[in-house]
Design a protein around this motif. Structure first.
Motif, PDB file in Angstrom:
ATOM      1  N   GLY A  10      58.813  17.145  42.696  1.00  0.00           N
ATOM      2  CA  GLY A  10      59.675  18.122  42.062  1.00  0.00           C
ATOM      3  C   GLY A  10      61.084  17.661  41.788  1.00  0.00           C
ATOM      4  N   SER A  14      69.295  20.498  43.085  1.00  0.00           N
ATOM      5  CA  SER A  14      70.580  20.750  42.439  1.00  0.00           C
ATOM      6  C   SER A  14      71.591  21.045  43.554  1.00  0.00           C
ATOM      7  CB  SER A  14      70.460  21.968  41.518  1.00  0.00           C
ATOM      8  OG  SER A  14      70.227  23.143  42.297  1.00  0.00           O
ATOM      9  N   GLY A  17      70.746  24.301  44.903  1.00  0.00           N
ATOM     10  CA  GLY A  17      69.534  24.229  45.714  1.00  0.00           C
ATOM     11  C   GLY A  17      69.801  23.637  47.085  1.00  0.00           C
ATOM     12  N   GLU A 108      60.580  23.125  48.589  1.00  0.00           N
ATOM     13  CA  GLU A 108      59.889  23.177  47.298  1.00  0.00           C
ATOM     14  C   GLU A 108      60.437  24.307  46.432  1.00  0.00           C
ATOM     15  OE1 GLU A 108      55.578  23.052  47.341  1.00  0.00           O
ATOM     16  OE2 GLU A 108      55.646  21.896  49.213  1.00  0.00           O
ATOM     17  N   GLU A 109      60.649  25.462  47.047  1.00  0.00           N
ATOM     18  CA  GLU A 109      61.193  26.598  46.287  1.00  0.00           C
ATOM     19  C   GLU A 109      62.587  26.286  45.759  1.00  0.00           C
ATOM     20  OE1 GLU A 109      58.805  30.156  48.667  1.00  0.00           O
ATOM     21  OE2 GLU A 109      60.954  29.968  48.941  1.00  0.00           O
ATOM     22  N   CYS A 110      63.404  25.650  46.585  1.00  0.00           N
ATOM     23  CA  CYS A 110      64.773  25.317  46.145  1.00  0.00           C
ATOM     24  C   CYS A 110      64.749  24.315  44.997  1.00  0.00           C
ATOM     25  CB  CYS A 110      65.592  24.777  47.321  1.00  0.00           C
ATOM     26  SG  CYS A 110      66.041  26.042  48.528  1.00  0.00           S
ATOM     27  N   GLN A 111      63.785  23.403  44.985  1.00  0.00           N
ATOM     28  CA  GLN A 111      63.651  22.468  43.871  1.00  0.00           C
ATOM     29  C   GLN A 111      63.357  23.229  42.576  1.00  0.00           C
ATOM     30  OE1 GLN A 111      60.580  19.893  45.552  1.00  0.00           O
ATOM     31  NE2 GLN A 111      62.010  18.177  45.434  1.00  0.00           N
ATOM     32  N   GLN A 112      62.659  24.336  42.683  1.00  0.00           N
ATOM     33  CA  GLN A 112      62.301  25.149  41.521  1.00  0.00           C
ATOM     34  C   GLN A 112      63.319  26.266  41.276  1.00  0.00           C
ATOM     35  OE1 GLN A 112      58.457  26.448  42.841  1.00  0.00           O
ATOM     36  NE2 GLN A 112      57.648  24.381  42.902  1.00  0.00           N
ATOM     37  N   ARG A 113      64.444  26.205  41.976  1.00  0.00           N
ATOM     38  CA  ARG A 113      65.506  27.213  41.879  1.00  0.00           C
ATOM     39  C   ARG A 113      64.994  28.615  42.259  1.00  0.00           C
ATOM     40  NH1 ARG A 113      67.713  23.167  39.358  1.00  0.00           N
ATOM     41  NH2 ARG A 113      69.619  23.058  38.232  1.00  0.00           N
ATOM     42  N   ASN A 114      64.061  28.648  43.167  1.00  0.00           N
ATOM     43  CA  ASN A 114      63.525  29.899  43.689  1.00  0.00           C
ATOM     44  C   ASN A 114      64.048  30.041  45.118  1.00  0.00           C
ATOM     45  OD1 ASN A 114      62.018  31.937  44.838  1.00  0.00           O
ATOM     46  ND2 ASN A 114      60.032  30.991  44.480  1.00  0.00           N
TER      47      ASN A 114
END
Length: 195
Positions: A10, A14, A17, A108-114
């Protein structure tokens, strides 16, 4: 789980993130009872809090600066090694694996900005800390068992007192007295007290 076991890709986090993941690590650590007990009881010495903070910083650095993929087993091994070295302890309650899994999912969620799992943790902040909560639960359980133990102890003391009263209150016959027919009841050796 499959994604975290096979390694998370991923791309890099950021800055937003990374900040969210840092907060998430802190929130997870606040709720990690075994770690909080190690800190509060100073299993790592006077600087136990700093050692816990350093573990969090190492994990964050591992996520942000090491090139992926990030494997579950690697994170678990790193956490066990650090806990063993820093706190001279082995957390055998399965919490290391639970925390590692939660952190990998969060990454993983932070990589997807979630940031939903971090928001959920932030909003479910419970009063007090994990240690005091676990102590409260243990105290509640102890109260229940203590009250039944106390009742049992009281009953045992009452039984003992009754037995002592029975032995004390009854006069010991010096010699067996013959009954109306002239028969004398002889007590067995066990029934006689020591004279």
């Amino acid at each position: 789980m499959a994604a975290s076991n096979s390694g998370a890709g991923g791309g890099p986090l950021s800055p937003e993130g990374a900040a969210a993941l840092s907060e998430g690590v802190g929130l997870v650590f606040e709720r990690w009872t075994a770690l909080q007990m190690a800190v509060e009881n100073q299993w790592g010495g006077r600087d136990s809090r700093a050692k816990a903070d350093q573990l969090g910083a190492s994990i964050l650095s591992w996520f942000c600066h090491s090139k992926g993929p990030h494997y579950f087993e690697d994170l678990v091994d790193m956490m066990y090694d650090t806990i063993s070295e820093s706190f001279n302890a082995d957390f055998e309650d399965g919490s290391v694996e639970e925390v590692a899994e939660q952190l990998l999912i969060m990454h993983e969620e932070c990589q997807q900005r979630n940031y939903s799992s971090i928001e959920k943790l932030r909003n479910s902040r419970v009063p007090g800390n994990a240690v005091s909560q676990s102590r409260q639960i243990a105290a509640d359980e102890d109260d229940d068992s203590d009250s039944s133990d106390d009742e049992g102890d009281t009953k045992m003391m009452d039984d003992e007192a009754t037995q002592q009263q029975m032995a004390v209150d009854k006069p010991k016959p010096s010699k067996p007295a013959p009954d109306a027919d002239g028969w004398t009841t002889v007590l067995s050796r066990r029934g006689r007290g020591k004279n």
